[in-house]
Design a protein around this motif. Sequence first.
Motif, PDB file in Angstrom:
ATOM      1  N   ARG A 257      23.576 -19.756 -33.803  1.00  0.00           N
ATOM      2  CA  ARG A 257      22.230 -19.181 -33.820  1.00  0.00           C
ATOM      3  C   ARG A 257      21.463 -19.387 -32.525  1.00  0.00           C
ATOM      4  O   ARG A 257      20.304 -19.000 -32.432  1.00  0.00           O
ATOM      5  CB  ARG A 257      21.460 -19.771 -35.014  1.00  0.00           C
ATOM      6  N   ILE A 258      22.136 -19.958 -31.549  1.00  0.00           N
ATOM      7  CA  ILE A 258      21.514 -20.244 -30.260  1.00  0.00           C
ATOM      8  C   ILE A 258      22.242 -19.481 -29.153  1.00  0.00           C
ATOM      9  O   ILE A 258      23.468 -19.494 -29.086  1.00  0.00           O
ATOM     10  CB  ILE A 258      21.549 -21.755 -29.971  1.00  0.00           C
ATOM     11  N   ILE A 259      21.467 -18.838 -28.286  1.00  0.00           N
ATOM     12  CA  ILE A 259      22.012 -18.143 -27.124  1.00  0.00           C
ATOM     13  C   ILE A 259      21.615 -18.940 -25.881  1.00  0.00           C
ATOM     14  O   ILE A 259      20.465 -18.882 -25.437  1.00  0.00           O
ATOM     15  CB  ILE A 259      21.469 -16.704 -27.015  1.00  0.00           C
ATOM     16  N   PHE A 353      18.164 -14.800 -31.892  1.00  0.00           N
ATOM     17  CA  PHE A 353      18.357 -13.367 -32.083  1.00  0.00           C
ATOM     18  C   PHE A 353      17.087 -12.647 -32.527  1.00  0.00           C
ATOM     19  O   PHE A 353      17.024 -11.415 -32.445  1.00  0.00           O
ATOM     20  CB  PHE A 353      19.489 -13.122 -33.086  1.00  0.00           C
ATOM     21  N   ASP A 354      16.088 -13.385 -32.981  1.00  0.00           N
ATOM     22  CA  ASP A 354      14.814 -12.742 -33.352  1.00  0.00           C
ATOM     23  C   ASP A 354      13.677 -13.163 -32.430  1.00  0.00           C
ATOM     24  O   ASP A 354      12.522 -12.845 -32.679  1.00  0.00           O
ATOM     25  CB  ASP A 354      14.447 -13.052 -34.803  1.00  0.00           C
ATOM     26  N   ALA A 368      15.113 -28.442 -34.775  1.00  0.00           N
ATOM     27  CA  ALA A 368      14.159 -27.495 -34.189  1.00  0.00           C
ATOM     28  C   ALA A 368      14.709 -27.098 -32.839  1.00  0.00           C
ATOM     29  O   ALA A 368      15.123 -27.951 -32.055  1.00  0.00           O
ATOM     30  CB  ALA A 368      12.766 -28.098 -34.050  1.00  0.00           C
ATOM     31  N   MET A 369      14.716 -25.802 -32.544  1.00  0.00           N
ATOM     32  CA  MET A 369      15.252 -25.320 -31.260  1.00  0.00           C
ATOM     33  C   MET A 369      15.032 -23.813 -31.149  1.00  0.00           C
ATOM     34  O   MET A 369      14.500 -23.183 -32.055  1.00  0.00           O
ATOM     35  CB  MET A 369      16.742 -25.645 -31.139  1.00  0.00           C
ATOM     36  N   GLY A 370      15.454 -23.254 -30.013  1.00  0.00           N
ATOM     37  CA  GLY A 370      15.360 -21.813 -29.803  1.00  0.00           C
ATOM     38  C   GLY A 370      13.988 -21.383 -29.319  1.00  0.00           C
ATOM     39  O   GLY A 370      13.376 -20.487 -29.894  1.00  0.00           O
ATOM     40  N   ASN A 405      17.132 -17.690 -40.264  1.00  0.00           N
ATOM     41  CA  ASN A 405      17.595 -18.014 -38.915  1.00  0.00           C
ATOM     42  C   ASN A 405      18.842 -17.182 -38.640  1.00  0.00           C
ATOM     43  O   ASN A 405      19.949 -17.563 -38.989  1.00  0.00           O
ATOM     44  CB  ASN A 405      17.912 -19.514 -38.820  1.00  0.00           C
ATOM     45  N   PRO A 406      18.689 -16.035 -37.984  1.00  0.00           N
ATOM     46  CA  PRO A 406      19.791 -15.067 -37.918  1.00  0.00           C
ATOM     47  C   PRO A 406      20.853 -15.405 -36.881  1.00  0.00           C
ATOM     48  O   PRO A 406      20.607 -16.126 -35.905  1.00  0.00           O
ATOM     49  CB  PRO A 406      19.075 -13.769 -37.539  1.00  0.00           C
TER      50      PRO A 406
END
Length: 441
Positions: A257-259, A353-354, A368-370, A405-406
Amino acid sequence: MTVHTSLTQNCKASSYWLDDLQMPPSLPSELQKSVDVVIIGSGYTGMHAAIETARGGRSTMVLDAQDPGWGCSTRNGGQISTSIKPSFEKLSKKYGPERARAIRQEGETALEWIEEFVTTEALDCDFRRNGRYHAAHTPEHYNEIARNAETLRKLEGIEAHAVPRSEQRSELGSDVYHGGVVFARHASINPAKYHRGLLSLAIAAGAHVVGNCAVTGIKNEGHRFVLATARGEVHARNVIVATNGYTTGLTPWLQRRIIPIGSYVIATEPLPKDLMADLLPTNRIASDTCKVVYYYRSSPDGTRILFGGRVSANETDTTVSGPKLFTDMCRIFPQLEPFKVTHSWMGRVAYTFDELAHTGVHGGVHYAMGYCGSGVSMASYLGKRLGQKVLGLSEGKTAFDGLNNPTRPFYKGNPWFLPPVVAYYRRRDRRQYERAAIAAE
């Protein structure tokens, strides 16, 4: 090795923020074998969570595979915004207006809260409310952000006003942009000094912070967690993962879920005072409307320009990114062509992704992240909320709780799609720049 002419002979590959930073406090090398809370990751999120849990009476240990703060917490541009990228309209379509308003408000809350925290804790980190100038790289983008500024002011009470191109020199010493918007409440900070302050607070609260100790496994046994580390096994009641752009296969669900995206920064050599006054007359931080965004500011002492962005489709070496950033910087500020770069470095941010930050619990593990490149205040704020959640406090609740969480099918954390996407948007940004420049002649 040949040094590019835009780099000084002894150009550093380390973050400018680390220069003249005081020595870190002495840290233990031994692990505590059993604690209430283990926090994986020692950036802003992890440090704030540790401060909360330790002050709340829980035995707390922070583990990091590198030195504490080695990641983007000491490598970012030191710019603080409201952190929420999706608009109210976009969020409303997905979550309804009430939830959308609450999510957007969290960005404002985090921005206000970090100033209060820095002030209350008396942190020496060059925090300043100098505002942001968000520049439009085409006339169409100016019209769009000017309309958005009016909407933000009316609907969300955000201080923002448009500056037409004819008045741009009052904000920015460049003619390549077509006006912009001032966000008066945005702020700047010395990120490394800020992190050092958080580390000291966590230690003073009783947290046990251990660097260069990678966690290699997490096992949930129901009543406790068992963590395998490079220095032995640890037992904990609660686990917090705060790894953001450095998330690995240790937590595969989160990794999907993380880029992770490399963000590159340079610092110029000291510049003449009159030139600095011409480039940034109001000393605001700055960014632009390019899809592959540039961000820049003066150093806290007002002597240098710090310029950051994404310079290539693929991740690259800082000896390569430095000259490219210099070229892009000089396209915006031709006045800087006679000068050189003394520091060229990078850090990894994490997109989702969102385009929203995410916090929650998966498999019993808190996370917690992103933060999507705008995480100084939000990473800090959600770290505090994580700590409060672990303590069982109602104050830990946020508008991000419970959001889906996509991820994407077959994505496992390697952003193979990123190079072509970045290359496409860089070409599009450049074409838009060129067409706007021709039209303005």
